[in-house]
Design an enzyme around this catalytic site. Structure first.
Site, PDB file in Angstrom:
ATOM      1  N   PHE A  41       0.476  -1.151   0.140  1.00 18.34           N
ATOM      2  CA  PHE A  41       0.168   0.038  -0.073  1.00 18.34           C
ATOM      3  C   PHE A  41       0.744   1.276  -0.035  1.00 18.34           C
ATOM      4  CE2 PHE A  41      -2.707   3.490   2.186  1.00 18.34           C
ATOM      5  CZ  PHE A  41      -3.711   2.975   1.247  1.00 18.34           C
ATOM      6  N   TYR A  64     -11.002   1.375  10.926  1.00 20.28           N
ATOM      7  CA  TYR A  64     -12.002   2.019  10.229  1.00 20.28           C
ATOM      8  C   TYR A  64     -11.784   0.610   9.477  1.00 20.28           C
ATOM      9  CZ  TYR A  64      -8.558   3.037   7.474  1.00 20.28           C
ATOM     10  OH  TYR A  64      -7.584   4.012   6.851  1.00 20.28           O
TER      11      TYR A  64
HETATM   12  C1  LIG Z   1      -2.478  -1.335   3.628  1.00 20.55           C
HETATM   13  C2  LIG Z   1      -2.908  -0.849   4.389  1.00 20.55           C
HETATM   14  N1  LIG Z   1      -2.361   0.736   5.228  1.00 20.55           N
HETATM   15  C3  LIG Z   1      -2.585   0.929   5.825  1.00 20.55           C
HETATM   16  C4  LIG Z   1      -4.066   2.135   5.367  1.00 20.55           C
HETATM   17  C5  LIG Z   1      -3.950   3.576   5.739  1.00 20.55           C
HETATM   18  O1  LIG Z   1      -3.616   3.963   6.735  1.00 20.55           O
HETATM   19  P1  LIG Z   1      -4.081   5.313   7.489  1.00 20.55           P
HETATM   20  O2  LIG Z   1      -4.949   4.459   8.947  1.00 20.55           O
HETATM   21  O3  LIG Z   1      -3.094   5.935   8.314  1.00 20.55           O
HETATM   22  O4  LIG Z   1      -5.045   6.241   6.181  1.00 20.55           O
HETATM   23  C6  LIG Z   1      -5.001   1.630   4.131  1.00 20.55           C
HETATM   24  C7  LIG Z   1      -5.709   1.949   3.753  1.00 20.55           C
HETATM   25  O5  LIG Z   1      -6.294   1.320   2.756  1.00 20.55           O
HETATM   26  C8  LIG Z   1      -4.234   0.744   4.171  1.00 20.55           C
HETATM   27  O6  LIG Z   1      -4.907  -0.488   2.447  1.00 20.55           O
END
Ligand SMILES: Cc1ncc(COP(=O)(O)O)c(C=O)c1O
Length: 421
Positions: free
Chosen positions: A128, A226
Site C-alpha cells: 500500500f 475503520y
Molecule cells: C494496507 C493499508 N495500510 C494503511 C492504510 C491507511 O492508513 P491510514 O489509517 O494512515 O490512512 C490503508 C488504507 O486503506 C491500507 O489499505
C-alpha cells in the site's frame, strides 16, 4: 451446483447469521466494501451520544478521571488483542496507521542498526502506498536503502530467505494485499526473517477482524480501526509490539502522553514502559468509543467459534463468489486476480476487466452493490463474515451479470471519476 435457494438455505443454517443484526445496513444495499469502511454498528450511535451528552456534556473535564478516559486506548487495545491473538497490555490504540508505521519502523531500525551491516529496509513493490512512503522516509532519515521486492502474486507462503539477508534491518509487509487480496503467512515469514536477523513489521489493515493473524515471532504490527473492525470513518489505528522489545524499544515521537508520568509535567521525556509509550498526544475519546463498539461486533463472534468460525465463513463467501463469477469471466473479459487457494486469500475478491473496471463498479453501485475500485484496473469486493449473507453473494453476482450483459456500464456517466474511488 448453487442456486439462490441453496444460498438462502446456507443463511438459515449459518451459525454466525444472527450477527448481521448488530449492524444498521441500508435496505436493498449489498455492502461489499467493509474492507475499506466497515458499516455502522447498531450500538455506536447511542454509545457515542451517551458519552457526548452524559460524560462530556455533564461531567466535563472530570470525565478523564470519573470515566477513566485516559485508559480507553489500552482498554480498546486489549479488545483488539483478543481479535488478533495478542496478549493483554500488548496493544495501544493511537493515531493513524501511517503514523504508527513511522513509529514502529523507526523503532525497529533503531534496534537493528546496532548491527552496522544492516543497511536496508525491505518491502514489497505492490505494498500500500502509505507503507512505501513512510518506509522511504524512515530509510532516508536513517541513511538506509529501501529495497522493494516482487513477491509471487498467488503464493501466500513466501520464503523469507528469498527476500532478506544480512543487510536487512527490517522487513515490512502487509498481510493481505489491498489490491489482490493475497494473504501472507505471518508466522512462517516472521520466524524465517528472525532467523536471518531481520525484524518484521506487519500491516494488518485488511486482515484484523477477519482472519486469525498468527503473530508468532513477528516484532511489530499496525492496523486500521475503520475497516473490518467497523470503528467508523477515520477511526484511530492500533499498534502492537512483541513483549520481547518492551523494555528496549523507544519510539521516536516523544509526546506528553507517551511519558511515564504525563501529569508530572517534567521538562525531560521519560518513555512509558512497553506499548503505552507508543502514545503521543491526547486520545480521540469519541472515536475510541465508536471503535470499541466496532471491535465488540467482532468479539460477539467469540461464543460462536470466534475468529476460526469467522474465517471459515469468510472462505465460504469468497469461494462462492469466485465460483459464481467464473462463468462471467469467460463471457465478459473479467479476470479473478485473487488467489484461488483459500489458504492464500484474505476476505476480499478482486477482478480486473479487459477494458478497465472503474465503470463496472460505478454501474454496480447504482444497482445497490457497493464495492470499490483501485487504480489502475481493480474492482474489489470485500466479504465481512459478520453481516454478509450467502444470498447477498448470489444477488451481487446476478446484478454484475446484468450490468455486463446489458452493457449498461458503458454509459458515459459511469466513467466520470470521483475523488474517492
Ligand atoms: C494496507 C493499508 N495500510 C494503511 C492504510 C491507511 O492508513 P491510514 O489509517 O494512515 O490512512 C490503508 C488504507 O486503506 C491500507 O489499505
Amino acid at each position: 451446483m448453487h442456486s439462490r435457494d441453496s444460498c438462502q438455505d446456507s443463511d438459515v443454517t449459518d451459525p454466525l447469521g444472527g450477527l448481521r443484526d448488530l449492524f444498521r445496513l441500508p435496505r436493498g444495499v449489498i455492502y461489499l466494501d467493509g474492507n475499506s469502511l466497515g458499516p455502522l454498528p447498531v450500538a455506536t450511535s447511542d454509545a457515542v451520544a451517551q458519552v457526548v451528552d452524559e460524560q462530556w456534556g455533564h461531567d466535563l473535564i472530570t470525565s478523564w478521571n470519573v470515566h477513566d478516559w485516559l485508559r480507553l486506548p489500552q482498554r480498546v487495545g486489549d479488545k483488539i488483542a483478543r481479535v488478533i491473538g495478542a496478549g493483554p497490555g500488548e496493544i495501544v490504540v493511537a493515531d493513524s496507521t501511517s503514523i504508527n508505521l513511522y513509529k514502529v519502523l523507526m523503532t525497529a531500525v533503531a534496534i537493528n542498526r546496532r548491527d552496522a551491516r544492516r543497511t536496508e529496509i525491505v518491502s514489497e513493490r505492490s505494498n500500500f502506498p502509505t507503507d512505501l512512503y513512510i518506509a522511504a522516509s524512515v530509510a532516508a532519515a536513517n541513511g538506509l536503502t529501501l529495497r522493494l521486492v516482487d513477491l509471487d502474486r498467488d503464493a501466500g507462503l513466501v520464503p523469507a530467505a528469498d527476500v532478506v539477508d544480512d543487510r536487512t534491518a527490517v522487513l515490512l509487509l502487509t498481510q493481505v494485499d489491498y489490491r489482490t487480496g493475497r494473504l501472507l503467512d505471518i508466522t512462517s515469514i516472521s520466524a524465517e526473517a528472525r532467523a536471518a536477523g531481520a525484524l518484521t513489521v506487519w500491516d494488518l489493515a485488511h486482515s484484523a477482524g477477519v482472519a486469525p493473524i498468527g503473530l508468532g515471532e513477528a516484532d511489530f504490527a499496525v492496523g486500521c480501526g475503520y475497516k473490518f473492525l467497523n470503528g467508523g470513518p477515520g477511526a484511530p489505528a492500533f499498534v502492537w509490539m512483541h513483549p520481547r522489545h518492551a523494555s528496549a524499544a523507544t519510539q521516536p515521537l516523544h509526546g506528553w502522553l507517551g511519558h511515564e508520568a504525563p501529569f508530572e509535567f517534567s521538562t525531560d521525556y521519560r518513555p512509558a514502559p512497553g506499548i503505552a509509550g507508543f502514545q503521543v498526544g491526547t486520545p480521540p475519546i469519541l472515536s475510541l468509543v465508536a471503535l470499541e463498539c466496532g471491535v465488540d461486533t467482532v468479539l460477539a463472534a467469540e461464543p460462536l467459534g470466534g475468529l476460526t468460525a469467522l474465517r471459515a465463513k469468510s472462505i465460504s463467501l469468497t469461494s462462492l463468489f469466485i465460483e459464481l463469477v467464473e462463468p462471467l469471466c469467460v463471457d465478459h473479459g473479467l479476470h479473478v486476480i485473487t488467489p484461488r487457494d483459500p489458504a492464500h486469500r484474505g476476505s476480499q475478491v478482486s477482478l480486473t476487466h479487459d477494458e478497465g473496471a472503474y465503470a463496472i463498479v460505478q454501474a454496480l453501485i447504482e444497482r445497490g452493490v457497493i464495492g470499490d475500485f483501485r487504480a489502475p484496473d481493480v474492482a474489489r469486493f470485500g466479504f465481512s463474515p459478520l453481516y454478509t449473507r450467502f444470498v447477498d453473494v448470489w444477488d451481487a453476482v446476478a446484478r454484475l451479470a446484468d450490468v455486463l450483459d446489458t452493457g449498461e456500464w458503458r454509459d458515459p456517466r459511469f466513467a466520470v471519476r470521483t475523488a474517492v474511488t
